[in-house]
Design a protein around this motif. Sequence first.
Motif, mmCIF file in Angstrom:
data_model
loop_
_atom_site.group_PDB
_atom_site.id
_atom_site.type_symbol
_atom_site.label_atom_id
_atom_site.label_comp_id
_atom_site.label_asym_id
_atom_site.label_seq_id
_atom_site.Cartn_x
_atom_site.Cartn_y
_atom_site.Cartn_z
ATOM 1 N N SER A 2 -52.022 74.261 44.693
ATOM 2 C CA SER A 2 -50.696 74.479 44.112
ATOM 3 C C SER A 2 -49.713 73.258 44.211
ATOM 4 O O SER A 2 -49.326 72.998 45.454
ATOM 5 N N VAL A 3 -49.414 72.691 43.340
ATOM 6 C CA VAL A 3 -48.496 71.038 43.461
ATOM 7 C C VAL A 3 -47.275 71.410 42.612
ATOM 8 O O VAL A 3 -47.173 71.626 41.242
ATOM 9 N N ASP A 85 -54.748 60.514 45.151
ATOM 10 C CA ASP A 85 -55.366 60.663 45.945
ATOM 11 C C ASP A 85 -54.449 61.461 47.310
ATOM 12 O O ASP A 85 -55.301 61.965 47.970
ATOM 13 N N GLY A 86 -53.341 60.888 47.240
ATOM 14 C CA GLY A 86 -52.503 61.358 48.435
ATOM 15 C C GLY A 86 -52.252 63.031 48.428
ATOM 16 O O GLY A 86 -52.247 63.663 49.624
ATOM 17 N N VAL A 87 -52.202 63.509 47.226
ATOM 18 C CA VAL A 87 -52.059 64.817 46.856
ATOM 19 C C VAL A 87 -53.240 65.773 47.369
ATOM 20 O O VAL A 87 -53.376 66.531 48.194
ATOM 21 N N ILE A 88 -54.455 65.329 47.123
ATOM 22 C CA ILE A 88 -55.769 65.749 47.474
ATOM 23 C C ILE A 88 -55.793 65.866 48.956
ATOM 24 O O ILE A 88 -56.367 66.664 49.652
ATOM 25 N N ARG A 89 -55.577 64.469 49.589
ATOM 26 C CA ARG A 89 -55.646 64.429 51.182
ATOM 27 C C ARG A 89 -54.752 65.547 51.638
ATOM 28 O O ARG A 89 -55.209 65.849 52.774
ATOM 29 N N ALA A 90 -53.531 65.399 51.391
ATOM 30 C CA ALA A 90 -52.491 66.347 51.696
ATOM 31 C C ALA A 90 -53.072 67.779 52.047
ATOM 32 O O ALA A 90 -53.034 68.323 52.893
ATOM 33 N N VAL A 115 -51.249 65.974 37.629
ATOM 34 C CA VAL A 115 -51.561 66.487 38.899
ATOM 35 C C VAL A 115 -50.692 67.473 39.540
ATOM 36 O O VAL A 115 -50.818 68.410 40.120
ATOM 37 N N ILE A 116 -49.441 67.572 38.575
ATOM 38 C CA ILE A 116 -48.396 68.567 38.923
ATOM 39 C C ILE A 116 -48.628 69.976 38.081
ATOM 40 O O ILE A 116 -48.772 70.104 36.963
ATOM 41 N N ASP A 117 -48.574 71.061 38.777
ATOM 42 C CA ASP A 117 -48.500 72.467 38.043
ATOM 43 C C ASP A 117 -47.333 73.064 37.769
ATOM 44 O O ASP A 117 -47.361 73.724 36.533
ATOM 45 N N SER A 118 -46.291 72.745 38.455
ATOM 46 C CA SER A 118 -45.016 72.993 38.100
ATOM 47 C C SER A 118 -43.941 72.063 38.650
ATOM 48 O O SER A 118 -43.972 71.420 39.388
ATOM 49 N N LEU A 119 -42.805 72.017 37.771
ATOM 50 C CA LEU A 119 -41.571 70.987 37.711
ATOM 51 C C LEU A 119 -40.499 71.795 37.771
ATOM 52 O O LEU A 119 -40.114 72.664 36.997
ATOM 53 N N ALA A 158 -40.761 74.362 34.802
ATOM 54 C CA ALA A 158 -41.671 73.940 33.775
ATOM 55 C C ALA A 158 -43.313 74.234 34.511
ATOM 56 O O ALA A 158 -43.375 73.669 35.445
ATOM 57 N N HIS A 159 -43.872 75.006 33.786
ATOM 58 C CA HIS A 159 -45.401 75.172 34.208
ATOM 59 C C HIS A 159 -46.322 74.631 33.356
ATOM 60 O O HIS A 159 -46.165 74.485 32.184
ATOM 61 N N PHE A 160 -47.210 73.865 33.701
ATOM 62 C CA PHE A 160 -48.327 72.997 33.068
ATOM 63 C C PHE A 160 -49.645 73.572 33.539
ATOM 64 O O PHE A 160 -50.152 74.095 34.506
ATOM 65 N N LYS A 161 -50.460 73.626 32.492
ATOM 66 C CA LYS A 161 -51.964 73.941 32.572
ATOM 67 C C LYS A 161 -52.640 72.401 32.914
ATOM 68 O O LYS A 161 -52.331 71.591 32.214
ATOM 69 N N LYS A 162 -53.506 72.636 34.138
ATOM 70 C CA LYS A 162 -54.330 71.588 34.419
ATOM 71 C C LYS A 162 -55.042 71.095 33.105
ATOM 72 O O LYS A 162 -55.996 71.941 32.470
ATOM 73 N N GLN A 163 -55.229 69.802 32.799
ATOM 74 C CA GLN A 163 -56.208 69.319 31.956
ATOM 75 C C GLN A 163 -57.531 68.618 32.750
ATOM 76 O O GLN A 163 -57.338 68.173 33.603
ATOM 77 N N LYS A 164 -58.446 69.145 32.210
ATOM 78 C CA LYS A 164 -59.884 68.772 32.925
ATOM 79 C C LYS A 164 -60.187 67.239 32.351
ATOM 80 O O LYS A 164 -59.971 66.876 31.269
#
Length: 164
Positions: A2-3, A85-90, A115-119, A158-164
């Motif tokens: 969750s980002v 990559d920083g978000v994944i590593r964190a 990368v962001i799920d919600s703002l 604001a909520h965003f759906k992740k795009q593949k």
Amino acid sequence: MSVTATIVMGADGCTSLNGTSTQVTSPADRQNFLQRRRMVDCIIIGGNTARNEPYVKTPVPLVVISRQSHPNLPAAHVWNIDPCDGVIRAAKEFGENILIEGGASFISYLLDKNVIDSLELSLTPATGGSDVFDFAKYLARADSLDEKKVDGTIFYTAHFKKQK
């Protein structure tokens, strides 16, 4: 994972006055900001935010994504990598509940890369600053949008759906 990204801005879109967000924020935003940080596993900021904002102490690990060292933040983890990559590593190192507290360009980059799920955006009455954030562009892309007003500050989630 969750980002969530958070940003405060003035009515004209400015995210800083005199180089910092402290003159853009409001008491309602500050209270919301402090509460939100206690509910995450890690906070990520960009180098510009690290240089200009008071990040001496945070309730969770702080990651600075920057090409420069930051001697004023000795407890921070400074990584010279792409923000995505920083978000994944964190998430791997600290936990999957990530909070992004960056500036307009840092958050825009991560939003553009999906990368962001919600703002969580706080809109205060401040004007006349710099580092304008094109919030209308991102709110228009949201899959859902919540709005509330507290003491003159408008809070958008604001909520965003992740795009593949």
